[in-house]
Design an enzyme around this catalytic site. Structure first.
Site, mmCIF file in Angstrom:
data_model
loop_
_atom_site.group_PDB
_atom_site.id
_atom_site.type_symbol
_atom_site.label_atom_id
_atom_site.label_comp_id
_atom_site.label_asym_id
_atom_site.label_seq_id
_atom_site.Cartn_x
_atom_site.Cartn_y
_atom_site.Cartn_z
ATOM 1 N N LYS A 1 -6.806 1.772 9.587
ATOM 2 C CA LYS A 1 -5.431 2.130 9.236
ATOM 3 C C LYS A 1 -5.306 3.616 8.907
ATOM 4 O O LYS A 1 -4.347 4.272 9.256
ATOM 5 C CB LYS A 1 -5.011 1.279 8.034
ATOM 6 C CG LYS A 1 -3.579 1.531 7.598
ATOM 7 C CD LYS A 1 -3.162 0.594 6.489
ATOM 8 C CE LYS A 1 -1.725 0.851 6.079
ATOM 9 N NZ LYS A 1 -1.332 0.111 4.895
ATOM 10 N N GLN A 2 -6.296 4.129 8.168
ATOM 11 C CA GLN A 2 -6.151 5.509 7.653
ATOM 12 C C GLN A 2 -7.517 6.119 7.361
ATOM 13 O O GLN A 2 -8.535 5.426 7.409
ATOM 14 C CB GLN A 2 -5.311 5.486 6.389
ATOM 15 C CG GLN A 2 -5.931 4.735 5.226
ATOM 16 C CD GLN A 2 -4.892 4.287 4.215
ATOM 17 O OE1 GLN A 2 -4.268 3.256 4.395
ATOM 18 N NE2 GLN A 2 -4.712 5.052 3.154
ATOM 19 N N TRP B 1 -2.872 4.821 -5.827
ATOM 20 C CA TRP B 1 -3.836 5.940 -5.836
ATOM 21 C C TRP B 1 -3.238 7.209 -5.241
ATOM 22 O O TRP B 1 -3.766 8.300 -5.404
ATOM 23 C CB TRP B 1 -5.119 5.543 -5.088
ATOM 24 C CG TRP B 1 -4.997 5.476 -3.585
ATOM 25 C CD1 TRP B 1 -4.016 4.838 -2.881
ATOM 26 C CD2 TRP B 1 -5.872 6.063 -2.607
ATOM 27 N NE1 TRP B 1 -4.239 4.974 -1.521
ATOM 28 C CE2 TRP B 1 -5.368 5.717 -1.323
ATOM 29 C CE3 TRP B 1 -7.023 6.828 -2.671
ATOM 30 C CZ2 TRP B 1 -5.993 6.132 -0.135
ATOM 31 C CZ3 TRP B 1 -7.640 7.237 -1.495
ATOM 32 C CH2 TRP B 1 -7.125 6.895 -0.251
ATOM 33 N N ASP B 2 -2.101 7.070 -4.563
ATOM 34 C CA ASP B 2 -1.416 8.215 -3.970
ATOM 35 C C ASP B 2 -1.269 9.351 -4.988
ATOM 36 O O ASP B 2 -1.420 10.530 -4.660
ATOM 37 C CB ASP B 2 0.008 7.832 -3.521
ATOM 38 C CG ASP B 2 0.060 6.644 -2.570
ATOM 39 O OD1 ASP B 2 -0.762 5.732 -2.729
ATOM 40 O OD2 ASP B 2 0.939 6.630 -1.702
ATOM 41 N N GLU C 1 -7.114 -0.375 4.745
ATOM 42 C CA GLU C 1 -6.799 -1.726 4.247
ATOM 43 C C GLU C 1 -6.881 -2.808 5.314
ATOM 44 O O GLU C 1 -6.783 -3.992 4.996
ATOM 45 C CB GLU C 1 -5.376 -1.732 3.656
ATOM 46 C CG GLU C 1 -5.274 -0.985 2.355
ATOM 47 C CD GLU C 1 -3.851 -0.942 1.814
ATOM 48 O OE1 GLU C 1 -2.910 -1.039 2.621
ATOM 49 O OE2 GLU C 1 -3.695 -0.789 0.597
HETATM 50 C C1 BGC Z 1 -1.599 2.548 2.103
HETATM 51 C C2 BGC Z 1 -2.158 2.793 0.722
HETATM 52 C C3 BGC Z 1 -1.110 3.492 -0.100
HETATM 53 C C4 BGC Z 1 0.175 2.694 -0.133
HETATM 54 C C5 BGC Z 1 1.295 3.413 -0.859
HETATM 55 C C6 BGC Z 1 -0.333 1.740 1.970
HETATM 56 O O1 BGC Z 1 0.248 1.564 3.229
HETATM 57 O O2 BGC Z 1 -2.543 1.891 2.899
HETATM 58 O O3 BGC Z 1 -3.321 3.604 0.819
HETATM 59 O O4 BGC Z 1 -1.586 3.670 -1.388
HETATM 60 O O5 BGC Z 1 0.602 2.447 1.171
HETATM 61 O O6 BGC Z 1 1.606 4.623 -0.254
#
Ligand code: BGC
Length: 689
Positions: free
Chosen positions: A542-543, A300-301, A441
């Protein structure tokens, strides 16, 4: 403008490989030195060219290294170095190296052509610092760096005159052909041994004598070695620079009053521009073209971070990334079907065919080496809505509705169909989304994630908006159904303190800080989430999740709660993903917390310049470049610190600049018009061409 690093330390081999990466949207070549081999992570990576070996992870292949050089007395891995410097000209995408040893000096220059996308070029110069007999060898290294290989079942090498022709066959029976021609100002001998196919020189040299080798390496099935004489180093270099400069015509952004931050922004821009191929049928992987980590997959980035940058800078490339999603709709439909749903559930980790490539065991326990079961692929349903949001963003920012006719609307329809089949109508009469994973996540299998539910609501709203476009295609979901669905999607409301709960039950989790949670780990590489992670029973995330929702979707009835949610969630956020800080930076700027906005922006912009970055997810190495963070940095500057807003096709700015910024100037595209903007603390001046 150049990135320059002086001195040498073996500790920097991997990070400089990322930092000095060259690429042209089709091939990537890490910023490694010529004497390096696979252990130093020399990677010549091809976009969209994946291979699977046995039951290991499918990943992009690397090609053999055509730029291997070894000089007796001039190898940084074996000999004492007196002076060493590497440079990356970020305006022209040219790498240069200058090394002085006791008896020789080495200078090299390299580029991955932006003009001729299948061409990589290097010039290597050895200058003798005394009278001596010098041994030099150079050529093709076929001992290829691979994480989940070996990917080649055959590797054939043939020398024809001054060229080396490589033909390889991968496990998936694809052919790889690389023709490299070596031009040298002195005669050479040739021999092959241990995967090194080398031209050799043994020559009496006087102090000041020079040996110059130019290498033209061409990835092809069709070019004949005798055609390689057409390449001229200076001409190819000029053409490459001109094409790379052209990519900078429509977009620029500069900070005045903060040289360091400005440099990081220019560098972020560099990392993004090297991923552009206007004729690409692929999208942009999470680690760009910096190697094989993250399986070279698209996440999704791209839709949520990189595409918003691309619509302002290169709509053609933005379109390519969405055409890629249209072309991989089949993969998304099969994934939905396999999991028992209708419509299109896009792959969390997508490669050329759109099939789900996310492993069920994506991280490992760093102590026991046991794989840890994760559910990113099965439960991160927001990916499909992210694609829909990106389609809408593209159409509204470019006015190019042809994308809808050419499969865009079908994607939207299939995504809505997926969400409809996933939703559970509970006793409250509302549609709920259960057993999912949001952007955070660490918490798996949760119910009613705020980001996911608000996003689905937005995706259905978009489907309704474009409903007319769907006349040409068979509609899987009728307008009435769409409206009923939209009106009944459950979206968590702010509580009495104005806080939107990240998911059902989040408030009941242990109230502890990321620092304290980390103290509970037994190993610094330990994965914090999932079934056994130390963050799982806590509020540590996490984010950006609720904040990502508020910042990216800006739901009109909830945006007034941004300030309270920003203050609430920031202390719980580990920023364990490089995507997190840019979303928080925008939120901080909008909440007038300028210091935090600035430092989070710098965290994003410096990610590949030695800033903090996670290199492990559990025991799995995940290093590489971070294009979504680079794009996030530019977005935090534009949409946060400069305060850009687009409402009803009108652009406005509400500056939240740090005191030491004199001004920020930018050029960008919007709806086919090129704009120039200057923002300072007093206000802004916007001009369209
Ligand atoms: C993140 C995801 C991201 C992926 C690739 C993961 O660590 O939690 O949101 O899409 O890394 O960058």
């Amino acid at each position: 403008m150049k990135l320059i690093k002086e001195g040498y330390s073996k500790d920097n081999i991997i990070s400089y490989g990322n930092m000095f990466l060259l690429a042209n949207g089709r091939f990537g070549y890490r910023g490694t030195l010529e004497e390096y081999r696979k252990n130093q992570l020399v990677n010549f990576t091809a976009l969209g060219f994946y291979d699977k070996y046995q039951d290991l992870w499918r990943e992009p292949i690397n090609l053999p290294n055509p730029f291997y050089f070894h000089v007796d007395g001039g190898s940084i891995l074996e000999d004492d170095i007196i002076d060493h410097k590497v440079e990356l000209d970020i305006k022209n995408a040219v790498f240069a190296r200058f090394s002085t040893f006791k008896t020789v000096k080495i200078e090299s220059k390299r580029f991955v052509s932006s003009f001729n996308k299948d061409l990589l070029v290097e010039e290597y110069k050895v200058i003798s610092l005394c009278d001596q007999t010098l041994n030099i060898s150079f050529g093709l290294d076929t001992d290829i760096s691979e994480i989940n290989g070996p990917h080649y079942i055959t590797k054939r090498v043939k020398k024809i005159n001054n060229s080396i022709v490589f033909n390889g066959t991968t496990n998936e029976r694809k052919l790889v052909s690389l023709v490299s021609t070596y031009r040298c100002n002195v005669p050479t001998e040739f021999s092959s041994e241990n995967n090194l196919h080398l031209f050799k020189i043994n020559k009496e040299m006087k102090k000041g004598d020079e040996i110059v080798v130019q290498v033209f390496s061409f990835v092809t099935k069709f070019i004949h070695t005798d055609k390689l004489h057409i390449f001229n180093f200076e001409r190819e270099l000029e053409r490459h620079k001109e094409s790379f400069n052209k990519l900078q015509n429509d977009f620029s952004i500069s900070i005045y009053g903060d040289d360091e931050a400005n440099f990081e922004v220019q560098y972020s821009l560099y990392q993004l521009l090297i991923l552009i191929d206007e004729n690409s049928v692929m999208s942009i992987p999470a680690r760009g073209l910096s190697g094989q980590t993250y399986k070279g997959a698209i996440f999704w980035d791209t839709e949520m971070f990189i595409l918003p940058f691309l619509v302002f800078s290169n709509p053609k490339m933005a379109r390519n990334t969405l055409v890629y999603r249209i072309n991989t709709l089949g993969g998304a439909k099969s994934k939905a079907k396999e999991l028992g749903y209708k419509g299109a559930f896009y792959a969390w980790e997508s490669q050329d065919d759109g099939k789900e490539r996310c492993s069920k065991y994506n991280v490992t326990d760093p102590i026991t080496n046991e794989p840890i079961r994760t559910y990113f692929g099965e439960k991160q349903i927001h990916i499909s809505g992210d694609v829909v949001l990106a389609i809408d963003r593209y159409v509204t920012s470019t006015c190019d509705t042809t994308l809808l006719d050419e499969g865009g609307y079908q994607v939207i329809d299939e995504v809505v169909k997926f969400y409809k089949s996933f939703a559970k109508k509970l006793d409250d009469g509302k549609y709920h989304f259960l057993d999912v994973i949001g952007p955070d996540e660490y918490h798996e299998g949760i119910n009613d994630n705020a980001y996911t539910n608000y996003l689905i609501h937005r995706a259905v709203t978009i489907a309704i908006k474009y409903n007319d476009f769907s006349n040409k295609i068979k509609k899987p979901v009728s307008l009435e159904e769409l409206i009923e669905f939209k009106n009944n999607i459950y979206r968590p409301s702010p509580n009495e303190n104005g806080i939107i709960e990240q998911f059902d039950g989040y408030f009941k989790l242990e109230d502890v800080s990321p620092e304290d949670v980390k103290k509970r780990t037994k190993n610094p590489k330990e994965y914090l989430g999932g079934t056994k992670g130390v963050a799982t029973p806590t509020r540590v995330i996490k984010q950006a999740d609720v904040i990502a929702m508020l910042v990216f979707l800006r739901p009109s009835s909830k945006i007034q709660y941004l300030d309270r949610n920003y203050k609430f969630y920031l202390p719980y956020t580990e920023h364990g993903s490089s995507l997190s800080s840019s979303a928080y930076s925008i939120a901080a700027a909008l909440c007038d917390d300028i210091d935090a906005a600035y430092s989070l922006f710098r965290k994003s912009s410096s990610i590949d310049l030695g800033g903090e970055q996670k290199k492990y997810a559990g025991g799995v190495y995940i290093g590489g470049t971070h294009p979504a963070s680079n794009a996030g940095a530019i977005l935090s500057l534009m949409c946060g610190l400069m305060g850009m807003r687009v409402i009803d096709e009108e652009i406005s700015f509400e500056p939240h600049l740090p005191d030491h910024f004199e001004k920020v100037e930018a050029t960008f595209l919007f709806r086919g018009i090129k704009y120039h903007i200057t923002v300072n603390k007093e206000g802004y001046k916007l001009q369209g061409e």
